[in-house]
Write an enzyme that holds these catalytic residues in place. Structure first.
Site, PDB file in Angstrom:
ATOM      1  N   ASN A   1      33.951 -31.854 -33.619  1.00  0.00           N
ATOM      2  CA  ASN A   1      34.319 -34.247 -34.043  1.00  0.00           C
ATOM      3  C   ASN A   1      34.066 -34.312 -35.337  1.00  0.00           C
ATOM      4  OD1 ASN A   1      31.410 -34.254 -33.730  1.00  0.00           O
ATOM      5  ND2 ASN A   1      31.501 -34.611 -31.798  1.00  0.00           N
TER       6      ASN A   1
ATOM      7  N   ASP B   1      37.276 -31.728 -24.790  1.00  0.00           N
ATOM      8  CA  ASP B   1      36.971 -30.215 -24.088  1.00  0.00           C
ATOM      9  C   ASP B   1      38.752 -30.537 -23.381  1.00  0.00           C
ATOM     10  OD1 ASP B   1      34.991 -29.941 -23.029  1.00  0.00           O
ATOM     11  OD2 ASP B   1      34.345 -30.272 -21.344  1.00  0.00           O
TER      12      ASP B   1
END
Length: 353
Positions: A210, A289
């Site tokens: 990220n 996820d």
């Protein structure tokens, strides 16, 4: 070299391909425990809400949640990780079995406490999270045992996902062993990295950090983080993505940017921004996820990195509208893909597939 062909698939045909994949998830496994309740008063003992418990539920957590995100599509799933033989370890094993996730590659040790994250949720808001964990690095013997369990599966796999949550399982030795073995079978290998872990990712297909992780991995300060700059105009972000692509020598770097969507860097081409789908956000738990799970299935099913990223972005936008670490359902993704790709999903593959 085999000739490359391109054509389009109907969403239901693509999801049928998803169901035929066999994927191994390697990483830190945990038990996610949710306590659901309501709040109607403040405690007289301290200025905190009193939660009246209505129900409790448990789910696979950490790397196991990545595997769980693929279960609605029916692929063959195997999980490689380490957890304890304590009460929560028994519950985790039962939960994985209920989800149909194979655990033959998991190691269980009596001296290890199973990592457990308990979330208390009231009125659709997380009140508090309680973590029970004692991270510790795996031993050389455990690495060899894990690799020994994984090796017989490799010839049957389509891809491997490596999930590093910084709990001690993902070491340079384990990764080197996995990558050398995966290369012999030409497997798709995707990675969710943890900053500060000195892993050499050369040889993987995609690394998916990220934004904060990307800057941390590059050792660069993120001066535009709170500015809301268009990702394709955000020069520090572009520089970091390109630097990581070169540092890791992987085929792609996929940056997840929260409400700004995704930014994908591929060798030999300009970065591509994939905007987030606007919708109400209830809970971001597990969105990363979902992203890597759907993205990896997409690559294994013959999608280009950009199209796989676009579909994983659709999936992530749906799960953030759910409470808890809930995976996307097959029907939800099919509907979203149909809306985003009315003429079919473009697929690129070789003529010997």
């Amino acid at each position: 070299m085999a000739r490359t062909m391109g054509h389009s698939l109907a969403p239901e045909t693509l999801l049928e391909r998803f169901s035929k994949q066999r994927i191994l998830v390697v990483g830190d496994v945990m038990l996610d425990w949710f306590i659901w309740g309501s709040v109607s008063r403040i405690s007289p003992e301290a200025p905190v809400p009193v939660v009246e418990v209505q129900s409790e539920s448990r789910y696979p957590g950490g790397a196991a949640n990545v595997a769980r995100n693929m279960t609605p599509f029916g692929p063959g799933l195997e999980l490689a990780g380490l957890f304890g033989q304590d009460t929560n370890g028994v519950l985790l094993a039962e939960t994985l079995a209920e989800c149909g996730i194979g655990v033959e590659c998991c190691l269980r040790h009596a001296e290890m406490a199973t990592i457990t994250k308990t979330r208390v949720v009231a009125q659709h808001q997380q009140v508090v999270r309680i973590d029970r964990e004692k991270p510790s690095a795996v031993t050389a013997e455990q690495v060899e045992e894990l690799l020994g369990r994984v090796e017989p599966l490799l010839s049957t796999l389509d891809g491997i996902i490596i999930e590093d949550y910084g709990k001690g399982l993902i070491t340079p030795e384990l990764v080197a062993g996995l990558l050398s073995r995966a290369a012999a079978h030409d497997l798709v290998v995707t990675v969710d990295p943890k900053p500060g872990n000195p892993i050499e990712w050369r040889g993987v297909t995609t690394v998916k950090p990220n934004r904060p992780e990307a800057f941390a991995c590059a050792g660069v300060e993120d001066v535009n983080r709170a500015a809301g700059v268009d990702p394709l105009m955000d020069q520090p972000l572009l520089d970091v993505g390109q630097a990581l692509l070169e540092k890791w020598a992987c085929q792609q770097v996929l940056l997840t940017l929260g409400e700004q969507g995704m930014l994908i860097f591929c060798k030999g081409s300009a970065p591509v921004h994939i905007p987030a789908r606007a919708r109400e956000v209830f809970d971001v738990s597990g969105a990363g996820d979902t992203a890597i799970a759907i993205y990896t299935m997409g690559l294994c099913a013959g999608l280009s990195a950009e199209v796989a990223a676009r579909i994983s972005n659709l999936a992530s936008s749906i799960v953030v509208g759910k409470l808890g670490t809930s995976p996307i359902e097959k029907e939800e993704l099919s509907a979203a893909v149909s809306g985003a790709f009315p003429d079919g999903v473009p697929v690129v593959e070789t003529d010997n597939q």
